[in-house]
Design an enzyme around this catalytic site. Structure first.
Site, PDB file in Angstrom:
ATOM      1  N   GLU A 127     -43.898  16.191 -32.235  1.00 43.42           N
ATOM      2  CA  GLU A 127     -44.438  16.857 -31.053  1.00 43.42           C
ATOM      3  C   GLU A 127     -43.322  16.425 -30.066  1.00 43.42           C
ATOM      4  OE1 GLU A 127     -46.744  18.883 -29.995  1.00 43.42           O
ATOM      5  OE2 GLU A 127     -48.309  18.610 -31.682  1.00 43.42           O
TER       6      GLU A 127
ATOM      7  N   CYS B 146     -44.320  16.592 -21.215  1.00 40.80           N
ATOM      8  CA  CYS B 146     -43.644  17.347 -22.099  1.00 40.80           C
ATOM      9  C   CYS B 146     -43.654  18.923 -22.082  1.00 40.80           C
ATOM     10  CB  CYS B 146     -43.903  16.796 -23.505  1.00 40.80           C
ATOM     11  SG  CYS B 146     -45.470  17.048 -23.938  1.00 40.80           S
TER      12      CYS B 146
END
Length: 465
Positions: free
Chosen positions: A214, A248
């Protein structure tokens, strides 16, 4: 924060490796009980979680509830409810295989490593842990050294409710992570930046371990000429500046149709002040190193001619870095080349939607892409002409909190998916099982020796089946 020694790391790995074999026989109910224990612990220790997040990031209580605790609880409840339907899938066999049956058996991958980041230190550690437990694995967790209060809390949590041979927590920084990555884990789940993701993938390759990465990247936001400016500004302000922009999946840069630029800046300024003007509603930058990095990004962009159209009073002592809007940003500026990961928002006007799409396609594929539009044509064009891990229309960040939506990037922004069923699959080996009957089978009708009749049967199979 007390660091875990190399000897303790090796011992923990050996323990979870051995236990992972035993857990292959764990029942669905065993896993659901573990998840229920975790849920009860979180509900009973909600204030401790809030306090730890405040110590590390000055994260407001309500933001901690919404973006950390609620996300984890939603993931837990979905996994407990859906686990029975996730664990087996019957397959269609087809006429040539008449007499047999087939299904997918989802077996645990085994000993897993989860390395989590500092920006959402609670949920980005526990969401993959939930998936790993649901799939029947053993786990070593390596939380971030930059958020010691939460890392210590996670260690206490795991020691209280899990067998240490099933779930273990390693505390420390790069040396400890390096020691962990040298071990032959069956699966590694890493959340962080792309540069470190490459290091993790290289280490995993030595043992042919599967990975879920990720990562991040520069997630663009497009506001086209058909967008509702006020609605877009509200959602962009919330998605960009919660957690002081340390997300993010946050909007990284803004592409706005030139006809709407001035109105959008006006509205973004309004909601930056309304939502985050009060210090009590706004988180801190994690440490002075990241604060200085953000400050340097702005100064470098200013040296290249950017215009600051909105900024607040920053305070290095309290690590408060206020929302800032920039225009006329040179494409060569660092903040247009690397992930910002902070409350800086560059605004780039465009004339045609193809111009915006070309800007996006000139950069590595992002983790998320956001589009504000009421035009079906424009929505379709952006969806088909760009590539990203996720796409959200007329909102930002919201997809990350929905456990039913697969979360993940593509190429530089990540490998694999997480959350909900996707997370369960990431930690499972999809083992195909074919069960054939004893005695006559359709397959035996074309065994050698081959005759004209058998060849005709084969010809019919090739033509029609």
């Amino acid at each position: 924060m007390i660091q875990t020694s190399s000897e303790q790391i090796l011992e923990s790995f050996q323990n979870i490796k051995r236990t992972s074999i035993k857990l292959r026989e764990s029942s669905i109910e065993d896993r659901r009980i573990k998840l229920l224990k975790l849920e009860k612990w979180i509900l009973s220790n909600r204030e401790k979680i809030q306090n730890a997040l405040f110590q590390d990031l000055r994260k407001p209580k309500s933001e901690a509830d919404l973006t950390e605790i609620f996300v984890v609880l939603s993931e837990l409840r979905l996994a407990r409810r859906k686990l029975p339907s996730w664990t087996r899938k019957n397959l269609s066999i087809g006429l040539p295989f008449l007499g047999s049956s087939a299904y997918v058996f989802y077996e645990p991958k085994g000993a897993c490593l989860i390395i989590s980041p500092w920006n959402y230190p609670f949920q980005l550690c526990l969401v993959p842990l939930i998936s790993a437990i649901a799939a029947g694995n053993t786990v070593i967790l390596k939380p971030s050294e930059f958020t010691p209060a939460v890392s210590n809390l996670l260690k206490a949590l795991c020691e209280e409710i899990f067998d240490q041979h099933e779930v273990s927590v390693v505390l420390g920084g790069i040396p400890e992570a390096t020691t962990l990555l040298a071990q032959p884990f069956d699966h590694i789940f890493f959340t962080g930046n792309t540069a470190v993701g490459k290091v993790v993938m290289k280490a995993a390759a030595k043992n042919l371990a599967s990975v879920t990465l990720e990562l991040g990247g520069k997630s663009p936001t497009i506001v086209d000429e058909t967008a509702d400016v006020k609605d877009a500004a509200q959602k962009i302000a919330w998605g960009k500046w919660q957690n002081a922009g340390q997300i993010c999946v946050a909007p990284d840069y803004l592409l706005v149709h030139e006809s709407l630029q001035d109105r959008l800046i006006e509205q973004l300024t309004l909601y930056a002040n309304r939502y985050y003007g009060d210090r009590e509603n706004y988180a801190s930058i994690v440490n002075s190193v990241h604060f200085e990095r953000l400050d340097d990004l702005v100064k470098e962009a200013q040296q290249k001619g950017c215009v600051v159209v909105h900024e607040g009073a920053n305070d290095p002592a309290s690590l408060t870095f206020r929302p800032i809007l920039l225009t006329s940003v040179d494409e060569s500026a660092k903040l247009m080349q690397e992930e910002i990961f902070g409350p800086i928002l560059p605004i780039v006007p465009y004339k045609s939607l193809n111009d915006a799409i070309n800007i996006i396609n000139a950069k590595p594929k992002p983790l998320a892409l956001y589009l504000f539009s009421s035009s079906k044509k424009n929505i379709s064009l952006v969806r088909t002409q760009t590539s990203s891990g996720m796409m959200t229309i007329n909102d930002t960040v919201l997809q990350f909190g929905n456990p039913n939506i697969p979360i993940g990037g593509v190429n530089h922004s990540g490998i694999g998916k997480s959350h909900g069923h996707a997370g369960f699959l990431a930690f499972s080996n999809e083992k195909a099982v074919l069960h054939q009957r004893i005695g006559w089978t359709m397959a035996k009708t074309v065994y050698p020796p081959y005759s004209r009749l058998k060849q005709k049967m084969i010809d019919l199979m090739i033509k029609y089946l």
